[in-house]
Scaffold this motif. Structure first.
Motif, PDB file in Angstrom:
ATOM      1  N   ARG A   1     -21.174  -3.880   7.251  1.00 18.96           N
ATOM      2  CA  ARG A   1     -21.937  -4.872   7.174  1.00 18.96           C
ATOM      3  C   ARG A   1     -22.789  -5.631   8.372  1.00 18.96           C
ATOM      4  N   PRO A   2     -23.745  -5.935   8.436  1.00 22.36           N
ATOM      5  CA  PRO A   2     -24.767  -6.461   9.629  1.00 22.36           C
ATOM      6  C   PRO A   2     -23.842  -7.848   9.866  1.00 22.36           C
ATOM      7  N   TRP A   3     -23.703  -8.236  11.292  1.00 20.21           N
ATOM      8  CA  TRP A   3     -23.155  -9.293  11.636  1.00 20.21           C
ATOM      9  C   TRP A   3     -23.832  -9.982  12.792  1.00 20.21           C
ATOM     10  N   ALA A   4     -23.819 -11.192  12.888  1.00 21.94           N
ATOM     11  CA  ALA A   4     -24.807 -11.764  14.006  1.00 21.94           C
ATOM     12  C   ALA A   4     -24.199 -13.417  14.193  1.00 21.94           C
ATOM     13  N   ARG A   5     -23.927 -13.571  15.437  1.00 18.61           N
ATOM     14  CA  ARG A   5     -23.708 -14.930  15.729  1.00 18.61           C
ATOM     15  C   ARG A   5     -24.828 -15.993  15.087  1.00 18.61           C
ATOM     16  N   PRO A   6     -24.251 -16.754  14.370  1.00 17.99           N
ATOM     17  CA  PRO A   6     -25.193 -17.641  13.765  1.00 17.99           C
ATOM     18  C   PRO A   6     -26.063 -18.493  14.517  1.00 17.99           C
ATOM     19  N   SER A   7     -27.367 -18.687  13.993  1.00 14.83           N
ATOM     20  CA  SER A   7     -28.283 -19.404  15.012  1.00 14.83           C
ATOM     21  C   SER A   7     -27.940 -20.782  15.182  1.00 14.83           C
ATOM     22  N   TRP A   8     -26.986 -21.459  14.321  1.00 16.01           N
ATOM     23  CA  TRP A   8     -26.726 -22.872  14.393  1.00 16.01           C
ATOM     24  C   TRP A   8     -25.440 -22.833  15.094  1.00 16.01           C
ATOM     25  N   GLN A   9     -24.740 -21.856  15.576  1.00 16.48           N
ATOM     26  CA  GLN A   9     -23.501 -22.133  16.332  1.00 16.48           C
ATOM     27  C   GLN A   9     -23.526 -22.936  17.616  1.00 16.48           C
ATOM     28  N   ASP A  10     -24.421 -22.751  18.294  1.00 20.73           N
ATOM     29  CA  ASP A  10     -24.671 -23.306  19.693  1.00 20.73           C
ATOM     30  C   ASP A  10     -24.902 -24.634  19.453  1.00 20.73           C
ATOM     31  N   THR A  11     -25.674 -25.073  18.443  1.00 19.21           N
ATOM     32  CA  THR A  11     -25.974 -26.564  18.114  1.00 19.21           C
ATOM     33  C   THR A  11     -24.692 -27.182  17.714  1.00 19.21           C
ATOM     34  N   LEU A  12     -24.126 -26.378  16.854  1.00 22.60           N
ATOM     35  CA  LEU A  12     -22.626 -27.189  16.270  1.00 22.60           C
ATOM     36  C   LEU A  12     -21.682 -27.327  17.421  1.00 22.60           C
ATOM     37  N   GLN A  13     -21.572 -26.259  18.121  1.00 23.14           N
ATOM     38  CA  GLN A  13     -20.481 -26.546  19.527  1.00 23.14           C
ATOM     39  C   GLN A  13     -20.962 -27.770  20.455  1.00 23.14           C
ATOM     40  N   SER A  14     -22.461 -28.021  20.481  1.00 18.80           N
ATOM     41  CA  SER A  14     -22.847 -28.839  21.451  1.00 18.80           C
ATOM     42  C   SER A  14     -22.758 -30.189  21.031  1.00 18.80           C
ATOM     43  N   ASP A  15     -22.365 -30.230  19.848  1.00 15.41           N
ATOM     44  CA  ASP A  15     -22.336 -31.729  19.002  1.00 15.41           C
ATOM     45  C   ASP A  15     -20.759 -32.236  19.116  1.00 15.41           C
ATOM     46  N   THR A  16     -20.446 -32.621  20.418  1.00  8.59           N
ATOM     47  CA  THR A  16     -18.918 -32.836  20.556  1.00  8.59           C
ATOM     48  C   THR A  16     -18.504 -34.362  20.286  1.00  8.59           C
ATOM     49  N   THR A  17     -17.311 -34.548  20.546  1.00  8.84           N
ATOM     50  CA  THR A  17     -16.837 -35.935  20.127  1.00  8.84           C
ATOM     51  C   THR A  17     -16.982 -36.833  21.408  1.00  8.84           C
ATOM     52  N   ALA A  18     -17.651 -36.269  22.561  1.00  6.67           N
ATOM     53  CA  ALA A  18     -18.089 -37.357  23.600  1.00  6.67           C
ATOM     54  C   ALA A  18     -18.768 -38.469  23.016  1.00  6.67           C
ATOM     55  N   LYS A  19     -19.488 -38.392  22.146  1.00  5.24           N
ATOM     56  CA  LYS A  19     -20.892 -39.446  21.395  1.00  5.24           C
ATOM     57  C   LYS A  19     -19.893 -40.456  20.640  1.00  5.24           C
ATOM     58  N   LEU A  20     -18.680 -40.167  20.246  1.00  2.00           N
ATOM     59  CA  LEU A  20     -18.027 -40.948  19.353  1.00  2.00           C
ATOM     60  C   LEU A  20     -17.342 -42.072  20.156  1.00  2.00           C
ATOM     61  N   PRO A  21     -17.196 -43.121  19.600  1.00  6.66           N
ATOM     62  CA  PRO A  21     -16.818 -44.384  20.252  1.00  6.66           C
ATOM     63  C   PRO A  21     -14.894 -44.280  20.232  1.00  6.66           C
ATOM     64  N   ARG A  22     -14.665 -44.536  21.450  1.00  7.49           N
ATOM     65  CA  ARG A  22     -13.333 -44.720  21.721  1.00  7.49           C
ATOM     66  C   ARG A  22     -12.530 -45.908  21.206  1.00  7.49           C
ATOM     67  N   ALA A  23     -11.467 -46.136  20.908  1.00  6.37           N
ATOM     68  CA  ALA A  23     -10.973 -47.378  20.283  1.00  6.37           C
ATOM     69  C   ALA A  23     -11.067 -48.697  21.355  1.00  6.37           C
ATOM     70  N   ALA A  24     -12.162 -49.617  20.991  1.00  2.27           N
ATOM     71  CA  ALA A  24     -12.293 -50.818  22.070  1.00  2.27           C
ATOM     72  C   ALA A  24     -11.009 -51.758  21.946  1.00  2.27           C
ATOM     73  N   SER A  25     -10.052 -51.711  21.400  1.00  5.63           N
ATOM     74  CA  SER A  25      -9.026 -52.554  21.388  1.00  5.63           C
ATOM     75  C   SER A  25      -7.640 -51.906  20.798  1.00  5.63           C
ATOM     76  N   ASP A  26      -6.533 -52.542  21.034  1.00  6.44           N
ATOM     77  CA  ASP A  26      -5.338 -52.015  20.599  1.00  6.44           C
ATOM     78  C   ASP A  26      -5.200 -52.073  19.029  1.00  6.44           C
ATOM     79  N   GLN A  27      -5.874 -53.089  18.442  1.00  7.61           N
ATOM     80  CA  GLN A  27      -6.044 -53.363  16.929  1.00  7.61           C
ATOM     81  C   GLN A  27      -6.924 -52.192  16.258  1.00  7.61           C
ATOM     82  N   GLU A  28      -7.861 -51.958  16.915  1.00 10.96           N
ATOM     83  CA  GLU A  28      -8.659 -50.609  16.404  1.00 10.96           C
ATOM     84  C   GLU A  28      -7.871 -49.372  16.525  1.00 10.96           C
TER      85      GLU A  28
END
Length: 751
Positions: free
Chosen positions: A389-416
């Protein structure tokens, strides 16, 4: 009118329902080329089911061949049987061997949840039985759509009841598995079933039909109209054009008949009168006759009208395609037939001689004296189509892998931070699963040493020495979507780690590779990457692949499931008395983290709190996994640890909560310096949370130092009703338990 071989030769242009049976035009043309004529209706039925994706692995063969590179040697010696057999067999010492395998029953479980799941268990149990083993335990990795989705409320209770009902009736303990919820499984739940059995070295059976004149015997349940074409299509029109009838596509199980069949087979083996044996699974008689004849050196002649039927209206094509459960086929020397029949009668198991082994290379099947099948069985069982069967690295794979958790907010307090821990343990994938596991008998037979919610299931297989085995199944489909190569390796690593955490030496794997449509190049790339990842990982760990299953076409409305390469790991422990449980056991014990924690939050359960999936999963580290395993296994043998729990989904936070809730003990821990979010929620591999008495500290530290495994002292087990992260927050165990226990029970209320 019966479509005989003679009739097929004389009517080459008669139309046939090859497309309705799941065959492609080029496949039908190939069948005609092989036969030198058009196939009869019965031959068409055989080829359609045996050349299906499920039976022939036509889209996966070219990639599965890579598993041969891993070799056949386990840390305890060579495999006694491997890929290509009905199940893999591992030498575990003391003259004993263990056979284990995992398979899928996904689509039938969506159509009819109870029977689909029940017959999935029944089928894998018979695979183990056919190797000459007594089945001793089962496991069930399950995947569902969102917990609050309407269809989940339909399929989950039925599937769980089917798994539990069949296994409980057989008297087999269910010692482990997984339950995962994700939107991609909506409309396509995954029901994977694993069975393990034990046998003596001399008890190993094969499925080869050998010995000209030896008799072919069908025994077990009578044949009905259930499951016709189940391997190739979910339902099919009858071959009788005058009266089309929709046959049920999902098999109907009878665990009480299977229990009799198990005991009957074991007595037949003990009598030494079985030359070859095979269970009836997908493709029914078509599979059993063609595969047994193909595995032998001769041919086979079968009189199909001698098959015992529950439904006398079945056409010969339907008899060949029926997947009725609780059936076996054996090859027996003529002089042993009487004894064979007597043993079957003792167990109230129906048995009928339906044919014999012949000279030559033909599988001949007659119906009331007329030949309806005349084929080379190898062309049916072994020479099906092979697709690259034909196989190919998905065109969306790079975009998915570049969308890291670095943009997510880390907890601002101990309560959070505290709130995030509570949200995590109350999420569907991290919450209490006892609503499910309480429906399974985990301790029947009296040899279950560890079972859910432990990291691995463990069974004693030799009372005199205490010899035992451990099993774990694992896969994180979120990781596999982000990076299928690493994702498969992380599944392998987690299963390896869970077995080692129990104190057992991991030795071999079986796998169940659940993917979307093979006609999608994105999916075939994922599949190929996962295979290569497992090959490379198993080579590093020295754990050969003993066999398994591929399940394709897991998609709904054009949306594929997360790639889900489930890995089942087998481990050996010389004495189950040396096992290490997963929960904190004694107040005053030290709590320590083994391994290195990195900022690896992509694809994590913590990221899931933000509905985020992107980036790269944690990087596998097989050297670190082996080093950690050596510490855990040595510490178990020396009985240094009170508990050991792997770190995986949910990281340290989840492991702490589960370790405390196991026996209602608290904990006071101090996080290492640095980012508290990383410390609590990172899912870096090759880590374990352990507890031990003060008297073990020096010995544990020495083992870690010798293996190069970092040891971080975190705190101690307490009698207090709380989990305290010193200087940051404390959570009452009562509140934690209520949050953890609520989601599944609330969603399944009334079921």
């Amino acid at each position: 009118m019966v479509d005989t071989v003679e009739n097929a030769s004389n009517t080459p242009h008669d139309p046939q329902p090859w497309a309705e049976l799941g065959l492609k035009a080029e496949e039908y043309d190939r069948i005609r080329e092989i036969l030198g004529r058009r196939p009869t209706g019965c031959e068409l039925a055989m080829y359609s089911v045996m050349w299906s994706e499920h039976c022939s692995y036509k889209s996966s063969k070219v990639h599965l061949r890579r598993f041969g590179a891993v070799g056949h040697d386990t840390p305890r010696g060579p495999l006694l049987a491997g890929i290509g057999e009905q199940a893999g067999v591992v030498d575990v010492g003391n003259g004993l061997a263990v056979t284990f395998k995992i398979e899928s029953h996904n689509h039938p479980s969506y159509v009819e949840p109870y029977q689909g799941a029940a017959t999935g268990v029944g089928g894998i149990v018979r695979d183990i039985l056919a190797m000459g083993a007594r089945p001793i335990g089962v496991m069930d990795p399950l995947r569902f759509g969102p917990l609050d989705a309407p269809d989940t409320a339909r399929v989950l209770p039925g599937i769980v009841a089917g798994v539990g009902g069949y296994g409980n009736c057989l008297g087999l303990p269910n010692i482990g598995g997984e339950v995962v919820f994700d939107p991609t499984y909506y409309g396509n739940p995954l029901v994977n079933a694993l069975c393990v059995g034990v046998l003596g070295h001399d008890d190993l059976q094969t499925n080869a039909a050998v010995g000209v004149g030896n008799q072919v015997i069908m025994f077990g349940a009578a044949t009905g109209g259930d499951g016709i074409g189940g391997a190739s299509i979910l339902a099919s029109e009858t071959f009788d054009a005058d009266g089309p009838v929709k046959r049920p596509s999902v098999q109907v199980g009878d665990p009480f008949m299977e229990k009799l069949l198990i005991e009957c087979c074991l007595e037949l083996y003990a009598a030494g009168i079985v030359v070859g044996i095979q269970d009836f699974g997908a493709a029914g008689i078509s599979c059993a006759t063609s595969e047994m004849a193909s595995a032998g050196v001769g041919g086979m002649h079968v009189e199909l009208d001698l098959v015992e039927l529950r439904d006398p209206t079945l056409a010969p094509e339907e008899i060949l395609m029926s997947e009725s459960q609780e059936r076996m086929m054996a090859v027996v020397a003529p002089g042993d037939v009487e004894q064979f029949m007597a043993i079957c009668a003792k167990w109230d198991v129906l048995a009928t001689v339906i044919g014999e082994v012949t000279e030559g290379d033909r599988l001949i099947i007659d119906w009331h004296g007329q030949t309806v099948v005349d084929v080379d069985p190898r062309t049916v069982a072994d020479d099906g189509p092979v697709y690259e069967r034909p196989w190919a690295r998905p065109s969306w794979q790079d975009t998915l892998q570049s969308d890291t958790t670095a943009k997510l907010p880390r907890a601002a307090s101990d309560q959070e931070l505290a709130d995030q821990v509570l949200r995590l343990v109350g999420s569907p994938n991290q919450c209490d699963k006892s609503w499910i596991t309480d429906q399974y008998d985990r301790f029947v037979r009296g040899n279950s040493v560890l079972a859910q919610p432990e990291d691995a299931g463990m069974l004693r297989i030799d009372e005199a020495s205490g010899l035992g085995i451990a099993l774990a199944t694992d896969c994180n489909g979120r990781f596999a979507l982000l990076n299928p190569y690493w994702g498969a390796q992380l599944a392998l690593s987690e299963a390896y780690r869970n077995v080692a955490a129990s104190g057992a030496q991991p030795v071999a794997i079986t796998d169940c590779l659940n993917f979307g449509s093979p006609e999608d190049p994105d999916v075939m790339w994922q599949f190929r990457e996962a295979i290569i990842g497992l090959v490379d990982g198993c080579t590093e760990l020295g754990t050969p692949v003993t066999g398994g299953n591929v399940s394709f076409y897991n998609s709904t409305d054009g949306a594929n499931i997360l790639p889900t390469p489930v890995v089942g790991m087998l481990g050996i422990i010389d004495d189950v008395a040396d096992r290490t449980p997963s929960g904190f056991a004694y107040a005053g014990d030290a709590i320590a983290l083994l391994g290195t924690t990195r900022d690896e939050l992509d694809g994590s359960a913590w990221a899931g709190l933000f509905d985020h999936l992107g980036g790269q999963p944690p990087r596998p580290d097989f050297a670190a996994e082996k080093a950690l395993a050596s510490v855990l296994i040595s510490a178990a043998k020396q009985r240094l640890l009170s508990s050991a729990h792997d770190l995986s989904d949910g990281g340290l936070a989840q492991a702490l909560v589960e370790s405390c809730l196991r026996r209602g003990l608290g904990a006071a821990v101090t996080l290492p310096d640095g980012d508290a979010t990383v410390a609590l929620f990172s899912e870096s591999p090759a880590r374990a949370l352990v507890s031990f008495p003060a008297s073990s500290l020096d010995a544990v530290a020495r083992l870690c130092s010798e293996a190069g495994v970092p040891l971080t002292r975190l705190g101690e087990v307490t009698e207090l009703d709380e989990i305290e992260v010193v200087g940051r927050f404390a959570l009452g165990l009562t509140d934690v338990r209520e949050t953890w226990a609520a989601p599944l029970r609330a969603a399944m209320a009334g079921h």
